[in-house]
Design an enzyme around this catalytic site. Sequence first.
Site, PDB file in Angstrom:
ATOM      1  N   TYR A 151      21.077 -37.218 -13.558  1.00 22.05           N
ATOM      2  CA  TYR A 151      21.783 -36.106 -13.044  1.00 22.05           C
ATOM      3  C   TYR A 151      21.046 -34.966 -12.278  1.00 22.05           C
ATOM      4  CZ  TYR A 151      25.441 -32.407 -12.118  1.00 22.05           C
ATOM      5  OH  TYR A 151      26.468 -31.462 -11.477  1.00 22.05           O
ATOM      6  N   LYS A 155      20.350 -34.164  -8.241  1.00 27.40           N
ATOM      7  CA  LYS A 155      20.541 -32.770  -7.761  1.00 27.40           C
ATOM      8  C   LYS A 155      19.430 -32.212  -7.216  1.00 27.40           C
ATOM      9  CE  LYS A 155      24.884 -32.747  -8.510  1.00 27.40           C
ATOM     10  NZ  LYS A 155      25.909 -33.098  -7.219  1.00 27.40           N
TER      11      LYS A 155
HETATM   12  N1  LIG Z   1      31.906 -28.291 -12.141  1.00 27.86           N
HETATM   13  C1  LIG Z   1      30.646 -27.593 -11.978  1.00 27.86           C
HETATM   14  O1  LIG Z   1      30.360 -26.771 -12.813  1.00 27.86           O
HETATM   15  C2  LIG Z   1      29.445 -28.338 -11.158  1.00 27.86           C
HETATM   16  C3  LIG Z   1      28.212 -27.491 -11.075  1.00 27.86           C
HETATM   17  C4  LIG Z   1      27.198 -28.222 -10.539  1.00 27.86           C
HETATM   18  C5  LIG Z   1      27.629 -29.081  -9.541  1.00 27.86           C
HETATM   19  N2  LIG Z   1      28.755 -29.776  -9.506  1.00 27.86           N
HETATM   20  C6  LIG Z   1      28.859 -30.593  -8.646  1.00 27.86           C
HETATM   21  O2  LIG Z   1      30.076 -30.743  -7.717  1.00 27.86           O
HETATM   22  C7  LIG Z   1      30.747 -31.904  -7.463  1.00 27.86           C
HETATM   23  C8  LIG Z   1      32.066 -31.915  -8.022  1.00 27.86           C
HETATM   24  O3  LIG Z   1      32.080 -31.833  -9.441  1.00 27.86           O
HETATM   25  P1  LIG Z   1      33.393 -31.692 -10.193  1.00 27.86           P
HETATM   26  O4  LIG Z   1      32.929 -30.813 -11.122  1.00 27.86           O
HETATM   27  O5  LIG Z   1      34.726 -31.054  -9.133  1.00 27.86           O
HETATM   28  O6  LIG Z   1      33.776 -33.092 -10.892  1.00 27.86           O
HETATM   29  P2  LIG Z   1      35.024 -34.016 -10.945  1.00 27.86           P
HETATM   30  O7  LIG Z   1      34.704 -34.808 -11.967  1.00 27.86           O
HETATM   31  O8  LIG Z   1      36.175 -33.021 -11.066  1.00 27.86           O
HETATM   32  O9  LIG Z   1      35.062 -34.574  -9.399  1.00 27.86           O
HETATM   33  C9  LIG Z   1      34.315 -35.271  -8.985  1.00 27.86           C
HETATM   34  C10 LIG Z   1      34.987 -36.506  -7.903  1.00 27.86           C
HETATM   35  O10 LIG Z   1      34.176 -37.336  -7.508  1.00 27.86           O
HETATM   36  C11 LIG Z   1      34.726 -38.540  -7.362  1.00 27.86           C
HETATM   37  N3  LIG Z   1      33.588 -39.566  -7.335  1.00 27.86           N
HETATM   38  C12 LIG Z   1      33.070 -40.044  -8.447  1.00 27.86           C
HETATM   39  N4  LIG Z   1      32.295 -41.243  -7.823  1.00 27.86           N
HETATM   40  C13 LIG Z   1      32.640 -41.181  -6.637  1.00 27.86           C
HETATM   41  C14 LIG Z   1      32.127 -42.182  -5.513  1.00 27.86           C
HETATM   42  N5  LIG Z   1      30.913 -43.053  -5.879  1.00 27.86           N
HETATM   43  N6  LIG Z   1      32.355 -42.135  -4.478  1.00 27.86           N
HETATM   44  C15 LIG Z   1      33.425 -41.053  -4.225  1.00 27.86           C
HETATM   45  N7  LIG Z   1      33.907 -40.357  -4.854  1.00 27.86           N
HETATM   46  C16 LIG Z   1      33.513 -40.311  -6.113  1.00 27.86           C
HETATM   47  C17 LIG Z   1      35.536 -38.805  -8.615  1.00 27.86           C
HETATM   48  O11 LIG Z   1      36.488 -39.568  -8.552  1.00 27.86           O
HETATM   49  C18 LIG Z   1      36.224 -37.325  -8.614  1.00 27.86           C
HETATM   50  O12 LIG Z   1      37.306 -37.256  -7.894  1.00 27.86           O
HETATM   51  C19 LIG Z   1      29.758 -32.923  -8.183  1.00 27.86           C
HETATM   52  O13 LIG Z   1      28.723 -33.236  -7.161  1.00 27.86           O
HETATM   53  C20 LIG Z   1      28.909 -32.162  -9.357  1.00 27.86           C
HETATM   54  O14 LIG Z   1      27.859 -32.741  -9.514  1.00 27.86           O
HETATM   55  C21 LIG Z   1      29.705 -29.348 -10.120  1.00 27.86           C
END
Ligand SMILES: NC(=O)c1ccc[n+]([C@@H]2O[C@H](COP(=O)([O-])OP(=O)(O)OC[C@H]3O[C@@H](n4cnc5c(N)ncnc54)[C@H](O)[C@@H]3O)[C@@H](O)[C@H]2O)c1
Length: 254
Positions: A151, A155
Site C-alpha cells: 500500500y 501511495k
Molecule cells: N479511508 C481512509 O482513511 C483513507 C486514507 C488514505 C487513503 N485512502 C484512499 O482513498 C481511496 C478510497 O478508499 P476508501 O476508504 O473509500 O475505501 P473503500 O474500500 O470504501 O472503497 C474503495 C472502492 O474501490 C473499489 N475498487 C477496488 N479495486 C478496484 C479496481 N480494481 N477497480 C475499480 N474499483 C476498485 C472498491 O470496490 C470500493 O468500492 C483509496 O484509494 C484509499 O487508499 C483512504
Amino acid sequence: MGRVAGKIALVTGGASGLGFADAKILVEEGAKVILTDVDVAKGKLAVSEIGPSATFIKHDVSSEQDWIDVINKIDELHGNLDILINNAGIVFMSDPVNCTLKEFRISNSIMSEGVFLGMKYSMPLLQKNSGGSIVNMSSTASHLGYPMIAYSAAKGAVRSMTKSMAIYCKAESLPVRCNSVHAGGIETPMVQFAQGRVGEAPIDVPAQGVLSAGSLGTPKDVASMILYLASDESRFVTGAEFLIDNGLVVSPAY
Ligand SMILES: NC(=O)c1ccc[n+]([C@@H]2O[C@H](COP(=O)([O-])OP(=O)(O)OC[C@H]3O[C@@H](n4cnc5c(N)ncnc54)[C@H](O)[C@@H]3O)[C@@H](O)[C@H]2O)c1
C-alpha cells in the site's frame, strides 16, 4: 450550489466510502458524474442513491482495456471530461517480510498503474476545454512509515506521479491541473477492515465541530477538499498535496 455546474466528472471506486461521497458532492454542486467500480451491485446502488446525474460503468482500473472503453464511453455520452478523481483502492495489511509478491503486484496494479492509466487515457478529453482537473487519492502512507509495504509503495508512487503530470501539463501549456489528496483515518469500509472492525457498525463521527485527537474523520471531510480541487476555485493550484488527517502527519504522537 453550482460550484462545478455543467462539468463532467469521472470518479473511480465510487461505489463505496470516499469515492461515493466525492460523487455525491459533485452531483450536489451541479456536475454530471460517471461513477465506476469493479463492484457492480454496489455501483448500481450508489448511482440510484445519488440520482439521475450519476451514471455507473463497470471498470477495473488495473485494466488498460477497461480505461480505453470507459473513456470512449464518456466521449460518446458527453464529448468531454472536466474532472478525473483517481480514487479506487484496496489495502493488504502485510508487512515487508510477510507481503507476497502477488499482494504487492495487485496493490500496485490498482493504485499505481491504475492512476497512471487513468491520467494517460483521460488526457485527450481533459484538455479539450479550458480547465481540466485531476485529483489522485494518495494517503498519509506516502508521508509516514507504515509497515503495510505494498500500500505504501503504491501511495508513494501516486504522490510522485501527481507532480510528474502537473509539471508536464505546465511545460506543454495544457489546460489541466493535477493534485493529490492524502487522507488518514477516515471512517470507511477500508479503514474498518484495516482496524479489524469488519461487520461492526461504523463509528459515529460527529458531523460538526473540530474533531478531537485520535478521532476518525468522515468521507465528507475529504469530499469537501475534492470539490474545491475539482472546481475552478483552485485554478492556481497544481502539483500540490493536501493532507486531510486531523494533523496526524504534523505530529503523529497526538
Ligand atoms: N479511508 C481512509 O482513511 C483513507 C486514507 C488514505 C487513503 N485512502 C484512499 O482513498 C481511496 C478510497 O478508499 P476508501 O476508504 O473509500 O475505501 P473503500 O474500500 O470504501 O472503497 C474503495 C472502492 O474501490 C473499489 N475498487 C477496488 N479495486 C478496484 C479496481 N480494481 N477497480 C475499480 N474499483 C476498485 C472498491 O470496490 C470500493 O468500492 C483509496 O484509494 C484509499 O487508499 C483512504
